[in-house]
Design an enzyme around this catalytic site. Structure first.
Site, PDB file in Angstrom:
ATOM      1  N   GLU A 203       0.832  -1.217   0.000  1.00  0.00           N
ATOM      2  CA  GLU A 203       0.000   0.000   0.000  1.00  0.00           C
ATOM      3  C   GLU A 203       0.863   1.263   0.000  1.00  0.00           C
ATOM      4  O   GLU A 203       0.745   2.127   0.879  1.00  0.00           O
ATOM      5  CB  GLU A 203      -0.996  -0.024   1.174  1.00  0.00           C
ATOM      6  N   GLU A 326      -4.986  -8.789  -0.641  1.00  0.00           N
ATOM      7  CA  GLU A 326      -5.787  -8.472   0.546  1.00  0.00           C
ATOM      8  C   GLU A 326      -7.237  -8.332   0.089  1.00  0.00           C
ATOM      9  O   GLU A 326      -7.555  -7.454  -0.716  1.00  0.00           O
ATOM     10  CB  GLU A 326      -5.323  -7.189   1.231  1.00  0.00           C
TER      11      GLU A 326
HETATM   12  O1  AHR Z   1      -5.359  -5.995   6.680  1.00  0.00           O
HETATM   13  C1  AHR Z   1      -5.292  -4.830   7.440  1.00  0.00           C
HETATM   14  C2  AHR Z   1      -4.627  -3.690   6.700  1.00  0.00           C
HETATM   15  O2  AHR Z   1      -5.388  -3.354   5.586  1.00  0.00           O
HETATM   16  C3  AHR Z   1      -3.268  -3.972   6.127  1.00  0.00           C
HETATM   17  O3  AHR Z   1      -2.250  -3.810   7.047  1.00  0.00           O
HETATM   18  C4  AHR Z   1      -3.157  -2.948   5.049  1.00  0.00           C
HETATM   19  O4  AHR Z   1      -2.344  -3.387   3.989  1.00  0.00           O
HETATM   20  C5  AHR Z   1      -4.586  -2.693   4.632  1.00  0.00           C
HETATM   21  O5  AHR Z   1      -4.881  -1.339   4.673  1.00  0.00           O
END
Ligand code: AHR
Length: 522
Positions: A203, A326
């Site tokens: 991110e 994710e």
């Molecule tokens: O999964 C929780 C958070 O969500 C992670 O650390 C980040 O990559 C995303 O914003």
């Protein structure tokens, strides 16, 4: 810390026409579903990496959930709790992504090696401001990977680390010779580890440094240059990808850095009831929230389609893969839990989210060759919840277990004509599905009925294949928010399914309301 797009605006508009039957109506109204599986036109491999798990230093995702320490009264092997490891082994978890997440872009690997008592205690600035003892570091992570029988996907620090620090970490992990290898041996592991996947930050548009796409792409090019695998081994480099529908990010990353990369990631969380910050309850929700959530889950199809189209422009041969590393539901954290720990209950609704996503990924398996649900234990849409020595498997875990035959199977194209399920402003296809020819040679079909009140009759034609009989399993429950607790751990789990049969060469299925069904054809 990190920014998130608002997700709810004009949700109905976000649904692509192809998702919805032209005969949209207020509910499924008893309208059946018809589908065709083209068994004679096998598609791409459904890579087992699609079932990757994400374990971040966040809340009790690592400490408590996986690691209890060698001196713990909780039965463990080299510090990792036996009950959780055993459950994850049963899932055949293929890959584990670690140490973050946001945590990765502030993580300095040298703080997590050497005698544990000498490791610095840091503050986990992203997640609750709690202390991070660095007890679980590189050696412990690879021990976890070994115990689970998985492969490693390590996320490096681009945010506040240097290319040299990243390169040295990769060398420490993978090199058979040199001073870093000697140091690794002194720390207890003479043999290099296998690390097939490496994330070039996380991110970078948010918690990883609030970078603009152009800057992040330049840095990705630079850092990737120094990630080198020893002869005869391979480390696939995955760029920190876009947030939801930031197509400019994917475009820029592909244009600037594709030559240095093997994959580009995408993060997309379902955030019911108006988006960021997450505030919708994980349990005790009504049907409108159910429909809102599942409509958002379906949005993955549109996102993957559009990000893939951009990748196609720069990489028509599909050398690079899209890693949706994710995904999952992000609700308000459970009452009474530590702020910043993202602990949420997991219900039948989450089982539907999991199945819908796994079905969508089948459609895009030629480009999506990895996906990682967030997260593995105790965080967000978790597989497993623990509290002290107690452990419970979630409905999401059970869906992952039911879909095990999809691991490294061959996708069989499926077309589905299904009515629209709608509630209030929210609408989505009632039935989602995918089909594969498993490594066992059998056809496996996964179906999810999003309608929480009506069963759906599904007729599936099999082009180019014949089957005599069908067996199956189902997950469903009376309540939309049915879940497993430590006191009642078997409330939601797979049961034998008797609602499918072969008739005149066709597969006939009566999907119960709010259910996930997995079938095996003989
Ligand atoms: O999964 C929780 C958070 O969500 C992670 O650390 C980040 O990559 C995303 O914003």
């Amino acid at each position: 810390m990190f920014r998130r797009a608002m997700h709810r605006s004009a949700l109905a508009v976000l649904l692509s026409a192809s998702m919805l039957s032209s005969t949209a109506q207020a509910d499924t109204g008893g309208k059946p579903t018809s589908a065709t599986i083209q068994a004679d036109q096998p598609g791409p491999v459904y890579h087992k990496e699609m079932f990757t798990q994400f374990a971040e230093h966040l809340g009790t995702g690592i400490y408590g959930g996986l690691w209890v320490g060698e001196d713990s009264p909780i039965p463990n092997t080299h510090g990792f709790r036996n009950d959780v490891v055993s459950a994850l082994r049963d899932l055949s978890v293929p890959v584990i992504r670690w140490p973050g997440g946001c945590f990765a872009d502030e993580y300095h690997w040298r703080e997590g090696i050497g005698p544990r008592s000498e490791r610095p205690v840091k503050i986990n600035t992203h997640w609750g401001g709690v202390t991070e003892p660095n007890t679980v570091g590189t050696h412990e992570f690879f021990e976890l990977v070994r115990q689970i029988g998985a492969k490693a996907y390590v996320a490096g620090n681009v945010g506040d680390g240097s290319p040299r620090e990243m390169a040295e970490w990769v060398e420490y992990i993978t090199s058979p010779a040199g001073s870093l290898a000697e140091e690794r041996a002194e720390n207890g592991h003479p043999e290099p580890w296998d690390m097939p996947y490496f994330g070039v930050g996380n991110e970078l548009w948010g918690c990883g440094g609030n970078m603009r796409a152009e800057y992040a792409a330049d840095l990705t090019r630079r850092y990737s240059t120094f990630i080198k695998a020893p002869d005869g081994t391979k480390v696939l480099k995955i760029a920190a990808g876009a947030n939801v529908d930031d197509y400019n990010w994917t475009e820029t990353m592909m244009r600037v850095a594709a030559a240095q990369l093997d994959g580009v990631s995408l993060h997309y969380y379902v955030l019911p009831d108006g988006g960021w910050p997450p505030h919708a309850p994980a349990t005790g929700f009504d049907e409108t929230a159910w429909a809102d959530t599942l409509q958002q889950a379906w949005r993955m199809d549109e996102l993957v389609t559009k990000h893939s189209a951009i990748m196609d422009k720069y990489d028509p041969e599909r050398r690079l893969f899209l890693a949706v590393d994710e995904w999952g539901a992000w609700y308000a954290q459970d009452e009474g839990t530590t702020p910043g720990f993202l602990r949420q209950q997991n219900t039948l609704r989450d089982a539907l989210i999991a199945a819908i996503n796994l079905n969508i990924f089948a459609k895009h398996a030629d480009r999506v060759r990895m996906s990682a649900i967030a997260q593995m234990v105790n965080v967000l849409q978790a597989m497993i919840l623990t509290d002290g020595d107690k452990m419970v498997l979630t409905p999401t875990y059970h869906v992952f277990e039911m879909y095990k035959p999809w691991q490294d199977a061959t996708v069989l194209p499926i077309t589905i004509d299904t009515p629209t399920y709608s509630k209030g402003a929210f609408a989505l296809p009632a039935v989602s599905g995918s089909a594969v020819r498993g490594r066992d040679g059998k056809i496996h079909v996964g179906l999810a009925n999003a309608d929480p009140t009506q069963a759906n009759r599904v007729t599936i034609a099999l082009d180019g294949a014949a089957a005599r009989s069908v067996t199956g399993r189902v997950i469903t429950a009376q309540a939309m928010d049915a879940h497993n607790s430590f006191d009642a751990p078997q409330t939601v789990g797979p049961a034998v399914f008797n609602g499918a049969s072969m008739q005149g060469g066709k597969l006939m299925v009566t999907l119960p309301a709010k259910s996930v069904v997995v079938l095996e054809l003989q």
